[in-house]
Design a protein around this motif. Structure first.
Motif, PDB file in Angstrom:
ATOM      1  N   VAL A 140       0.849  -1.191   0.000  1.00 18.54           N
ATOM      2  CA  VAL A 140       0.000   0.000   0.000  1.00 18.54           C
ATOM      3  C   VAL A 140       0.882   1.238   0.000  1.00 18.54           C
ATOM      4  O   VAL A 140       1.766   1.387   0.853  1.00 18.54           O
ATOM      5  CB  VAL A 140      -0.927   0.035   1.227  1.00 18.54           C
ATOM      6  N   LYS A 141       0.633   2.121  -0.962  1.00 17.02           N
ATOM      7  CA  LYS A 141       1.332   3.405  -0.986  1.00 17.02           C
ATOM      8  C   LYS A 141       0.405   4.487  -0.459  1.00 17.02           C
ATOM      9  O   LYS A 141      -0.688   4.696  -0.986  1.00 17.02           O
ATOM     10  CB  LYS A 141       1.800   3.776  -2.390  1.00 17.02           C
ATOM     11  N   ASP A 171      -2.184   4.718  -3.438  1.00 15.94           N
ATOM     12  CA  ASP A 171      -3.420   4.013  -3.138  1.00 15.94           C
ATOM     13  C   ASP A 171      -4.342   4.867  -2.268  1.00 15.94           C
ATOM     14  O   ASP A 171      -5.567   4.777  -2.378  1.00 15.94           O
ATOM     15  CB  ASP A 171      -3.115   2.706  -2.398  1.00 15.94           C
ATOM     16  N   LYS A 174      -7.159   6.889  -9.198  1.00 13.08           N
ATOM     17  CA  LYS A 174      -7.871   5.793  -8.534  1.00 13.08           C
ATOM     18  C   LYS A 174      -7.643   5.770  -7.022  1.00 13.08           C
ATOM     19  O   LYS A 174      -8.129   4.868  -6.326  1.00 13.08           O
ATOM     20  CB  LYS A 174      -7.440   4.446  -9.132  1.00 13.08           C
ATOM     21  N   ALA A 175      -6.909   6.747  -6.505  1.00 20.96           N
ATOM     22  CA  ALA A 175      -6.581   6.745  -5.075  1.00 20.96           C
ATOM     23  C   ALA A 175      -7.798   7.084  -4.221  1.00 20.96           C
ATOM     24  O   ALA A 175      -8.701   7.819  -4.644  1.00 20.96           O
ATOM     25  CB  ALA A 175      -5.462   7.749  -4.800  1.00 20.96           C
ATOM     26  N   ARG A 224     -14.696   7.142  -3.490  1.00 24.08           N
ATOM     27  CA  ARG A 224     -13.313   7.226  -3.029  1.00 24.08           C
ATOM     28  C   ARG A 224     -12.938   8.586  -2.447  1.00 24.08           C
ATOM     29  O   ARG A 224     -11.765   8.837  -2.164  1.00 24.08           O
ATOM     30  CB  ARG A 224     -12.364   6.867  -4.185  1.00 24.08           C
ATOM     31  N   ILE A 256      -7.905   1.564   4.638  1.00 22.18           N
ATOM     32  CA  ILE A 256      -6.920   0.592   4.159  1.00 22.18           C
ATOM     33  C   ILE A 256      -7.340  -0.828   4.519  1.00 22.18           C
ATOM     34  O   ILE A 256      -7.255  -1.751   3.698  1.00 22.18           O
ATOM     35  CB  ILE A 256      -5.524   0.918   4.751  1.00 22.18           C
ATOM     36  N   PHE A 295      -7.911  -3.176   1.375  1.00 18.14           N
ATOM     37  CA  PHE A 295      -6.800  -4.077   1.065  1.00 18.14           C
ATOM     38  C   PHE A 295      -6.727  -5.313   1.959  1.00 18.14           C
ATOM     39  O   PHE A 295      -5.958  -6.221   1.681  1.00 18.14           O
ATOM     40  CB  PHE A 295      -5.479  -3.303   1.141  1.00 18.14           C
TER      41      PHE A 295
END
Length: 335
Positions: free
Chosen positions: A2-3, A72, A111-112, A142, A246, A250
């Motif tokens: 994950v960034k 992300d 897309k973040a 998002r 997150i 994820f």
């Protein structure tokens, strides 16, 4: 893998927020962007023995987009802090900063997940949305306005009034509406554990509790006496919300939180508009987080007469704030 990116990483919220994200074991890459000092903050944090690899970026050489590439999740505390006598709405000067960052996100990380802390959240979230729409990069699922600090304060203050301050982590008090003054609506009747009837029925105690939750930020501004606003508590709240996003996106761990969102992000938004008796486009409401962000928008639920009165006041104040953000026109870029 994950960034995460912090935009405004060298500021009063940005530094402790960046520290807390560096400690998150799910984050493997952490980019810090600010107009000053971010490389130094990045080097400092890079000495901590957690997985996240840290880099700092400045505006030179298209630094914002370089920081954002492959992001992300982007958490945005950038902007001018409050000073004594200022309301969050006085910080609309931050709209220009938000518009610039929104464009950079649209270009480099469309897309973040975008988490907006920059005040006034009631207006800056619509600013982000409008810029992203013009770039064809808008996904309402998002984009989040972070109102978590209101929830954190509500739990803290309620546990204190109940006489159980050590139990603050056990309290869950939903807070809906917006993120400034009268737009902040703590649903005391939905508190878990329940607030004793003796407190809810004591009008003076209840009014004082609601006011403290709505204007708790003023306590910090006044106590710092010109030295800033709520930075440490906001950083903790922002990092907590980022972790929930997150975890959902994820790690598949869905959860229900409150966040200021576009009510078109999921079908349940129409139901919320019926509950509040308004077609407001944005509202802080119960959100189920999932892999794509906003998975479901849940009802406000049962509230008592006093909360209905506060809801009407919140709706009335939110309208102009939202419109201000929607109508904001960013200044042309400097050539």
């Amino acid at each position: 893998m994950v960034k995460a990116v912090v935009a405004g990483a060298a500021g009063g919220i940005g530094q402790p927020l960046s520290l807390l994200l560096k400690l998150n074991p799910l984050i493997t890459e952490l980019s810090l962007y600010d107009v000053v000092n971010s490389p130094g903050v990045a080097v400092d944090l890079s000495h901590i023995n957690t997985p996240a690899q840290v880099k700092g970026f400045l505006p030179e050489n298209n630094g914002a987009e370089e920081a954002l590439k492959g992001a992300d999740i982007v958490v945005i505390p950038a902007g001018v802090p409050r000073k004594p006598g200022m309301t969050r709405d006085d910080l609309f000067v931050n709209a220009g900063i938000c518009a610039t960052l929104a464009q950079a996100i649209a270009n480099a990380a469309p897309k973040a997940f975008i988490l907006v802390i920059s005040n006034p959240v009631n207006s800056t979230v619509p600013v982000f949305a409008e810029v992203l729409k013009k770039s064809g990069a808008y996904d309402p699922k998002r984009l989040f306005g972070v109102t978590t600090l209101d929830v954190v304060r509500a739990a803290t203050f309620v546990s204190s009034v109940v006489g159980k301050p050590l139990d603050a982590p056990k309290y869950n008090v939903p807070v809906v509406g917006g993120h400034s003054g009268a737009t902040i609506l703590p649903l005391l009747t939905q508190s878990e554990p329940q607030i004793p009837a003796a407190i809810l029925n004591d009008q003076a105690k209840r009014d004082a509790l609601i006011k403290r939750i709505q204007f708790g930020g003023d306590e910090v501004v006044e106590a710092k006496n010109g030295g800033g606003s709520a930075t440490l508590s906001m950083a903790q709240a922002g990092a907590h919300f980022a972790n929930l996003v997150i975890q959902a996106a994820f790690a598949g761990k869905t959860t229900v939180v409150q966040s200021y969102i576009d009510l078109e992000a999921a079908p349940g938004g129409k139901g919320v508009q019926k509950e509040i008796g308004s077609d407001l486009a944005y509202f802080s409401v119960n959100v189920e987080l999932g892999r794509d962000g906003v998975q479901n928008i849940l009802p406000i639920g049962n509230i008592d007469d006093q909360e209905k009165t506060l809801l009407a006041a919140a709706v009335k104040e939110l309208g102009p704030s939202i419109e201000k953000g929607v109508q904001f026109t960013p200044a042309p870029p400097k050539l």
